[in-house]
Write an enzyme that holds these catalytic residues in place. Structure first.
Site, PDB file in Angstrom:
ATOM      1  N   GLY A  67      -0.166   4.807  -0.888  1.00  0.00           N
ATOM      2  CA  GLY A  67      -1.333   5.334  -0.175  1.00  0.00           C
ATOM      3  C   GLY A  67      -0.986   6.412   0.837  1.00  0.00           C
ATOM      4  O   GLY A  67       0.169   6.847   0.953  1.00  0.00           O
ATOM      5  N   ILE A  93      -1.184   6.559   4.357  1.00  0.00           N
ATOM      6  CA  ILE A  93      -0.361   6.293   5.548  1.00  0.00           C
ATOM      7  C   ILE A  93       1.103   6.161   5.124  1.00  0.00           C
ATOM      8  O   ILE A  93       2.009   6.700   5.759  1.00  0.00           O
ATOM      9  CB  ILE A  93      -0.827   5.010   6.274  1.00  0.00           C
ATOM     10  CG1 ILE A  93      -2.261   5.188   6.785  1.00  0.00           C
ATOM     11  CG2 ILE A  93       0.097   4.684   7.432  1.00  0.00           C
ATOM     12  CD1 ILE A  93      -2.845   3.971   7.468  1.00  0.00           C
ATOM     13  N   SER A  94       1.291   5.454   4.025  1.00  0.00           N
ATOM     14  CA  SER A  94       2.651   5.249   3.541  1.00  0.00           C
ATOM     15  C   SER A  94       3.371   6.583   3.304  1.00  0.00           C
ATOM     16  O   SER A  94       4.556   6.725   3.614  1.00  0.00           O
ATOM     17  CB  SER A  94       2.607   4.437   2.250  1.00  0.00           C
ATOM     18  OG  SER A  94       3.887   4.335   1.702  1.00  0.00           O
ATOM     19  N   GLY A 150      -3.546  -2.669   7.541  1.00  0.00           N
ATOM     20  CA  GLY A 150      -4.738  -2.650   6.672  1.00  0.00           C
ATOM     21  C   GLY A 150      -5.918  -3.358   7.324  1.00  0.00           C
ATOM     22  O   GLY A 150      -5.774  -4.469   7.855  1.00  0.00           O
ATOM     23  N   HIS A 180      -9.097  -4.217  16.717  1.00  0.00           N
ATOM     24  CA  HIS A 180      -9.012  -2.816  16.281  1.00  0.00           C
ATOM     25  C   HIS A 180     -10.342  -2.485  15.597  1.00  0.00           C
ATOM     26  O   HIS A 180     -10.471  -2.525  14.370  1.00  0.00           O
ATOM     27  CB  HIS A 180      -7.840  -2.616  15.317  1.00  0.00           C
ATOM     28  CG  HIS A 180      -7.873  -1.262  14.657  1.00  0.00           C
ATOM     29  ND1 HIS A 180      -7.641  -0.097  15.345  1.00  0.00           N
ATOM     30  CD2 HIS A 180      -8.152  -0.893  13.389  1.00  0.00           C
ATOM     31  CE1 HIS A 180      -7.781   0.931  14.521  1.00  0.00           C
ATOM     32  NE2 HIS A 180      -8.091   0.476  13.324  1.00  0.00           N
ATOM     33  N   GLY A 188       0.844  -1.199   0.000  1.00  0.00           N
ATOM     34  CA  GLY A 188       0.000   0.000   0.000  1.00  0.00           C
ATOM     35  C   GLY A 188       0.875   1.243   0.000  1.00  0.00           C
ATOM     36  O   GLY A 188       0.519   2.294   0.530  1.00  0.00           O
ATOM     37  N   ALA A 189       2.037   1.098  -0.650  1.00  0.00           N
ATOM     38  CA  ALA A 189       3.095   2.104  -0.504  1.00  0.00           C
ATOM     39  C   ALA A 189       2.799   3.419  -1.214  1.00  0.00           C
ATOM     40  O   ALA A 189       3.473   4.419  -0.974  1.00  0.00           O
ATOM     41  CB  ALA A 189       4.412   1.514  -1.000  1.00  0.00           C
ATOM     42  N   ASP A 244      -4.582   3.028  18.722  1.00  0.00           N
ATOM     43  CA  ASP A 244      -5.621   3.091  19.753  1.00  0.00           C
ATOM     44  C   ASP A 244      -4.980   3.328  21.125  1.00  0.00           C
ATOM     45  O   ASP A 244      -5.469   4.113  21.942  1.00  0.00           O
ATOM     46  CB  ASP A 244      -6.422   1.782  19.758  1.00  0.00           C
ATOM     47  CG  ASP A 244      -6.849   1.407  18.353  1.00  0.00           C
ATOM     48  OD1 ASP A 244      -7.510   2.235  17.709  1.00  0.00           O
ATOM     49  OD2 ASP A 244      -6.480   0.316  17.874  1.00  0.00           O
ATOM     50  N   ARG A 286     -20.146  -6.917   5.101  1.00  0.00           N
ATOM     51  CA  ARG A 286     -18.967  -7.164   5.935  1.00  0.00           C
ATOM     52  C   ARG A 286     -18.274  -8.491   5.568  1.00  0.00           C
ATOM     53  O   ARG A 286     -17.047  -8.562   5.484  1.00  0.00           O
ATOM     54  CB  ARG A 286     -19.466  -7.211   7.377  1.00  0.00           C
ATOM     55  CG  ARG A 286     -18.450  -7.179   8.429  1.00  0.00           C
ATOM     56  CD  ARG A 286     -19.218  -7.168   9.754  1.00  0.00           C
ATOM     57  NE  ARG A 286     -18.471  -7.828  10.790  1.00  0.00           N
ATOM     58  CZ  ARG A 286     -17.492  -7.263  11.457  1.00  0.00           C
ATOM     59  NH1 ARG A 286     -17.160  -6.026  11.204  1.00  0.00           N
ATOM     60  NH2 ARG A 286     -16.844  -7.923  12.401  1.00  0.00           N
TER      61      ARG A 286
HETATM   62  P1  NAX Z   1      -5.122   4.374   1.070  1.00  0.00           P
HETATM   63  O1  NAX Z   1      -6.362   3.964   0.376  1.00  0.00           O
HETATM   64  O2  NAX Z   1      -4.644   5.768   0.962  1.00  0.00           O
HETATM   65  O3  NAX Z   1      -3.925   3.445   0.570  1.00  0.00           O
HETATM   66  C1  NAX Z   1      -4.023   2.068   0.472  1.00  0.00           C
HETATM   67  C2  NAX Z   1      -3.099   1.635  -0.655  1.00  0.00           C
HETATM   68  O4  NAX Z   1      -3.073   0.206  -0.650  1.00  0.00           O
HETATM   69  C3  NAX Z   1      -3.591   2.078  -2.038  1.00  0.00           C
HETATM   70  O5  NAX Z   1      -2.547   2.808  -2.685  1.00  0.00           O
HETATM   71  C4  NAX Z   1      -3.889   0.759  -2.753  1.00  0.00           C
HETATM   72  O6  NAX Z   1      -3.579   0.806  -4.126  1.00  0.00           O
HETATM   73  C5  NAX Z   1      -2.980  -0.193  -1.992  1.00  0.00           C
HETATM   74  N1  NAX Z   1      -3.379  -1.598  -2.081  1.00  0.00           N
HETATM   75  C6  NAX Z   1      -4.622  -2.139  -2.088  1.00  0.00           C
HETATM   76  N2  NAX Z   1      -4.561  -3.468  -2.224  1.00  0.00           N
HETATM   77  C7  NAX Z   1      -3.243  -3.785  -2.264  1.00  0.00           C
HETATM   78  C8  NAX Z   1      -2.542  -5.007  -2.408  1.00  0.00           C
HETATM   79  N3  NAX Z   1      -3.206  -6.169  -2.549  1.00  0.00           N
HETATM   80  N4  NAX Z   1      -1.213  -4.980  -2.416  1.00  0.00           N
HETATM   81  C9  NAX Z   1      -0.534  -3.821  -2.317  1.00  0.00           C
HETATM   82  N5  NAX Z   1      -1.140  -2.616  -2.187  1.00  0.00           N
HETATM   83  C10 NAX Z   1      -2.486  -2.600  -2.161  1.00  0.00           C
HETATM   84  O7  NAX Z   1      -5.299   3.916   2.601  1.00  0.00           O
HETATM   85  P2  NAX Z   1      -4.490   4.408   3.886  1.00  0.00           P
HETATM   86  O8  NAX Z   1      -5.139   5.623   4.440  1.00  0.00           O
HETATM   87  O9  NAX Z   1      -3.053   4.439   3.591  1.00  0.00           O
HETATM   88  O10 NAX Z   1      -4.852   3.211   4.902  1.00  0.00           O
HETATM   89  C11 NAX Z   1      -4.332   1.912   4.696  1.00  0.00           C
HETATM   90  C12 NAX Z   1      -5.055   0.905   5.568  1.00  0.00           C
HETATM   91  O11 NAX Z   1      -4.869   1.187   6.940  1.00  0.00           O
HETATM   92  C13 NAX Z   1      -6.585   0.889   5.380  1.00  0.00           C
HETATM   93  O12 NAX Z   1      -7.013  -0.475   5.308  1.00  0.00           O
HETATM   94  C14 NAX Z   1      -7.109   1.523   6.647  1.00  0.00           C
HETATM   95  O13 NAX Z   1      -8.410   1.078   6.972  1.00  0.00           O
HETATM   96  C15 NAX Z   1      -6.088   1.042   7.647  1.00  0.00           C
HETATM   97  N6  NAX Z   1      -5.978   1.747   8.920  1.00  0.00           N
HETATM   98  C16 NAX Z   1      -5.653   1.010  10.006  1.00  0.00           C
HETATM   99  C17 NAX Z   1      -5.424   1.580  11.243  1.00  0.00           C
HETATM  100  C18 NAX Z   1      -5.041   0.756  12.428  1.00  0.00           C
HETATM  101  O14 NAX Z   1      -4.911   1.347  13.504  1.00  0.00           O
HETATM  102  N7  NAX Z   1      -4.838  -0.562  12.329  1.00  0.00           N
HETATM  103  C19 NAX Z   1      -5.608   3.052  11.428  1.00  0.00           C
HETATM  104  C20 NAX Z   1      -5.485   3.830  10.160  1.00  0.00           C
HETATM  105  C21 NAX Z   1      -6.124   3.194   8.962  1.00  0.00           C
HETATM  106  O15 NAX Z   1      -7.504   3.473   8.984  1.00  0.00           O
END
Ligand code: NAX
Length: 328
Positions: free
Chosen positions: A14, A16-17, A130, A187, A11-12, A159, A98
């Site tokens: 995206g 968070i990355s 994720g 989470h 997800g690099a 959290d 879900r």
């Molecule tokens: P973004 O949608 O900005 O980025 C996600 C990226 O992952 C996208 O660039 C997408 O192309 C890529 N991606 C999707 N499927 C993939 C795969 N199979 N292989 C490689 N890359 C893939 O999301 P972002 O805001 O960066 O959040 C990332 C994840 O963190 C989300 O699932 C979000 O729900 C989760 N979170 C988890 C948190 C936690 O505390 N555990 C908190 C923050 C966040 O909500």
């Protein structure tokens, strides 16, 4: 100079990355004497965006950054990885049930688990961010039979740190003086943020300083729903704080917590009566590159009920993907 370590990030391209990679490259994860090679993994459609991020990384001229490689699949992206931070996941789209979300992610994390098993460094540490992070982590671990379940975590550190922040504001005590906050469970909005063991300045119990009604009716729901509160205000989900939490989780796991308790989603070994084999957030301490679940904490009746609710949700999630899990 130390040998570089390989850090794979999915997800690099995206959000968070974008807040995470530059900090890793600056040495904030593993220290200012540890060179790193970043192995960035995305889906094929996002490779152009990923290329843009890579150009920016290059333009920062980080002395510790000894290489960046780009991958559109985990089999090459996880090659030799010492650390894997899994941000990429399938978000919920409109009308998606879900169960469908769990299944879509199960496909992603099964393939990534198999890839870690096959090509990563045998001591790899993998952190799933994720969502749904805990169940994705379970799927990842189950698909990597040659690796130990203790090499897999789901992130509940955000959290944990949210709870520290909110408590610090409420009781007007410095964050640095607050210890032993615990996030139990998933989470999700069922997590149990527990202040019964929390202390100020080493020995003062937090629970004696707060109002029970505030704790149960404001603090707990606020932490449980903090993600939605951020989306409501910002129009986007947490990114910088999530990146900071991922960094802190990995740093503590690799370098140790010096006896301090942190919350980590780990594969349950049955501690505190939690069902074995689900990925559940426990209080942990880390040393010598490994975590241990802190044992022997007294949990009152209220806490036990809360822990059961979040355990039940995780068991339900597991049941929804059970048919996709390899047999143990
Ligand atoms: P973004 O949608 O900005 O980025 C996600 C990226 O992952 C996208 O660039 C997408 O192309 C890529 N991606 C999707 N499927 C993939 C795969 N199979 N292989 C490689 N890359 C893939 O999301 P972002 O805001 O960066 O959040 C990332 C994840 O963190 C989300 O699932 C979000 O729900 C989760 N979170 C988890 C948190 C936690 O505390 N555990 C908190 C923050 C966040 O909500």
């Amino acid at each position: 100079m130390k040998q570089p370590v390989r850090i794979a990030v999915t997800g690099a391209a995206g959000n968070i990355s974008y807040a995470l990679l530059f900090k890793i490259a600056a040495g904030e994860m593993l220290g200012s004497d540890q060179p790193v090679i970043l192995q960035l993994v995305e889906i094929p459609q996002a490779m152009d965006r990923l290329h843009g991020v890579t150009m920016e990384l290059e333009d920062c001229a980080f002395p510790l950054l000894h290489g960046v490689t780009l991958h559109d699949n985990p089999d090459s992206g996880f090659q030799g990885a010492h650390y894997a931070i899994l941000l990429g996941a399938r978000p919920r789209s409109r009308g998606m049930e879900r169960a469908d979300l769990l299944e879509a992610n199960a496909a992603i994390f099964s393939a990534q688990g198999r890839a870690l098993n096959k090509v990563a460094n045998p001591d790899v540490k993998a952190l799933v961010v994720g969502n749904p992070a805990n169940t994705n982590c379970l799927i990842l671990s189950r698909n990597a039979p040659d690796l130990s379940p203790s090499q897999f975590c789901a992130m509940t550190r955000l959290d944990h740190d949210r709870a520290r922040g909110l408590l610090s504001t409420q009781i007007e005590v410095s964050l640095a003086d607050i210890d032993n906050i615990i996030i139990w469970g998933n989470h999700s909005s069922t997590m149990y943020p527990d202040l019964h063991h929390a202390t100020i300045a080493g020995d003062q119990p937090v629970i004696s300083m707060i109002n029970d009604q505030w704790y149960k009716e404001e603090f707990i729901p606020r932490i449980q729903k903090r993600g939605s509160e951020i989306i409501e205000a910002r129009g986007q989900s947490s990114a910088a704080s999530a990146a900071q939490a991922a960094l802190a989780h990995m740093r503590d796991w690799a370098l140790g917590t010096d006896g301090k308790i942190v919350s980590m989603g780990v594969i349950s070994d049955g501690s505190y009566g939690v069902a074995k084999g689900i990925c559940y957030s426990f209080p942990c301490v880390c040393d010598f590159g490994a975590y241990q679940i802190v044992q022997g904490l007294d949990i009152n009746e209220y806490g036990q009920e809360k822990m059961k609710v979040t355990e039940a949700e995780l068991l339900e999630e597991k049941a929804a993907v059970e048919h996709l899990l390899p047999t143990e």
